[in-house]
Each structure stands twice: as structure tokens, then as C-alpha cells.
Scaffold this motif. Structure first.
Motif, short mmCIF file in Angstrom:
data_model
loop_
_atom_site.label_atom_id
_atom_site.label_comp_id
_atom_site.label_asym_id
_atom_site.label_seq_id
_atom_site.Cartn_x
_atom_site.Cartn_y
_atom_site.Cartn_z
N CYS A 1 0.86 -1.30 0.03
CA CYS A 1 0.02 0.00 0.06
C CYS A 1 0.88 1.26 0.02
O CYS A 1 1.60 1.48 0.91
CB CYS A 1 -0.90 -0.14 1.11
SG CYS A 1 -1.69 1.66 1.75
N TYR A 2 0.72 2.30 -0.90
CA TYR A 2 1.38 3.30 -1.05
C TYR A 2 1.28 4.41 0.14
O TYR A 2 2.54 4.55 0.80
CB TYR A 2 0.93 4.35 -2.11
CG TYR A 2 1.79 5.50 -2.11
CD1 TYR A 2 2.96 5.34 -3.13
CD2 TYR A 2 1.23 6.44 -1.79
CE1 TYR A 2 3.78 6.68 -2.90
CE2 TYR A 2 1.89 7.95 -2.20
CZ TYR A 2 3.10 7.72 -2.68
OH TYR A 2 3.90 8.83 -2.86
N ASP A 3 0.16 4.38 0.84
CA ASP A 3 0.07 5.12 1.95
C ASP A 3 0.89 4.40 3.33
O ASP A 3 1.35 4.90 4.02
CB ASP A 3 -1.26 5.35 2.29
CG ASP A 3 -2.06 6.45 1.71
OD1 ASP A 3 -1.37 7.41 1.28
OD2 ASP A 3 -3.10 6.24 1.09
N GLN B 1 4.45 5.31 3.04
CA GLN B 1 4.59 6.68 3.51
C GLN B 1 4.84 6.74 4.87
O GLN B 1 5.56 7.49 5.43
CB GLN B 1 3.69 7.74 2.94
CG GLN B 1 3.50 7.46 1.20
CD GLN B 1 4.51 8.25 0.86
OE1 GLN B 1 5.13 9.29 0.83
NE2 GLN B 1 5.18 7.37 -0.29
N LEU C 1 -2.65 4.15 -7.57
CA LEU C 1 -1.69 3.67 -6.69
C LEU C 1 -2.40 2.51 -5.78
O LEU C 1 -3.64 2.38 -5.42
CB LEU C 1 -1.20 4.81 -5.61
CG LEU C 1 -0.26 5.76 -6.07
CD1 LEU C 1 -0.41 7.02 -4.86
CD2 LEU C 1 0.86 5.39 -6.49
N THR D 1 -3.67 0.34 -2.74
CA THR D 1 -3.94 0.72 -1.24
C THR D 1 -4.49 -0.51 -0.55
O THR D 1 -4.89 -1.43 -1.34
CB THR D 1 -5.35 1.90 -1.68
OG1 THR D 1 -5.72 2.33 -0.17
CG2 THR D 1 -6.34 1.26 -2.05
N CYS E 1 -8.28 5.42 -2.82
CA CYS E 1 -7.66 5.57 -1.40
C CYS E 1 -8.18 6.61 -0.62
O CYS E 1 -8.80 7.63 -1.22
CB CYS E 1 -6.02 5.73 -2.14
SG CYS E 1 -5.70 7.37 -2.63
#
Ligand SMILES: [Zn+2]
Ligand SMILES: [Zn+2]
Length: 69
Positions: A3-5, A8, A25, A27, A59
Motif C-alpha cells: 500500500c502506497y500510504d 509513506q 496507486l 491501497t 484511496c
């Protein structure tokens, strides 16, 4: 896929469940929102809407952007 978030936030234990239909992206369940989407079906001259809504994944970031003025 990660997951991109989560990446991060330096979380690496999550599994991506889908792809945001807006930003594309990956998620995870925590960072995604599944929203109902009416389906327009072209029928002859008029347009009808399906009785059953479809769904799409966005997302959390895009969902916030879509629902904030
Ligand atoms: Zn996540
Ligand atoms: Zn997105």
C-alpha cells in the motif's frame, strides 16, 4: 504489492487489496474506501441508471479530496 500510504508511514506489514481508481496507486484495507457508484446504461435515446450500484475503490487521500469542498 505494498500500500502506497503504508509505505509513506513506514508500515510494511500491510497487504494491498486494490488499486485506487483515481490515482492508480495500490491501497490496503485501512487506507481504501469502497464507494457506491451508479451505473449509467445507454439505452436508445435516453439514459437509464442501473438499479444496482457498482463499486469502486479509492484511496483515503483521493476520497478525502473528492469529499472536501
Ligand atoms: Zn495502507
Ligand atoms: Zn487515490
Amino acid at each position: 504489492m505494498k500500500c502506497y500510504d503504508c509505505v509513506q508511514e513506514a508500515r510494511h506489514d500491510s497487504e494491498g487489496i486494490g488499486v485506487c481508481t483515481r490515482c492508480g496507486l495500490f491501497t490496503c484495507a485501512d487506507h481504501s474506501r469502497v464507494v457506491r457508484l451508479p451505473v449509467h446504461q445507454p439505452k436508445g435515446l435516453g439514459r437509464a441508471t442501473s438499479r444496482l450500484p457498482a463499486r469502486r475503490v479509492v484511496c483515503a487521500t483521493c476520497h478525502t479530496a473528492e469529499t472536501t469542498d
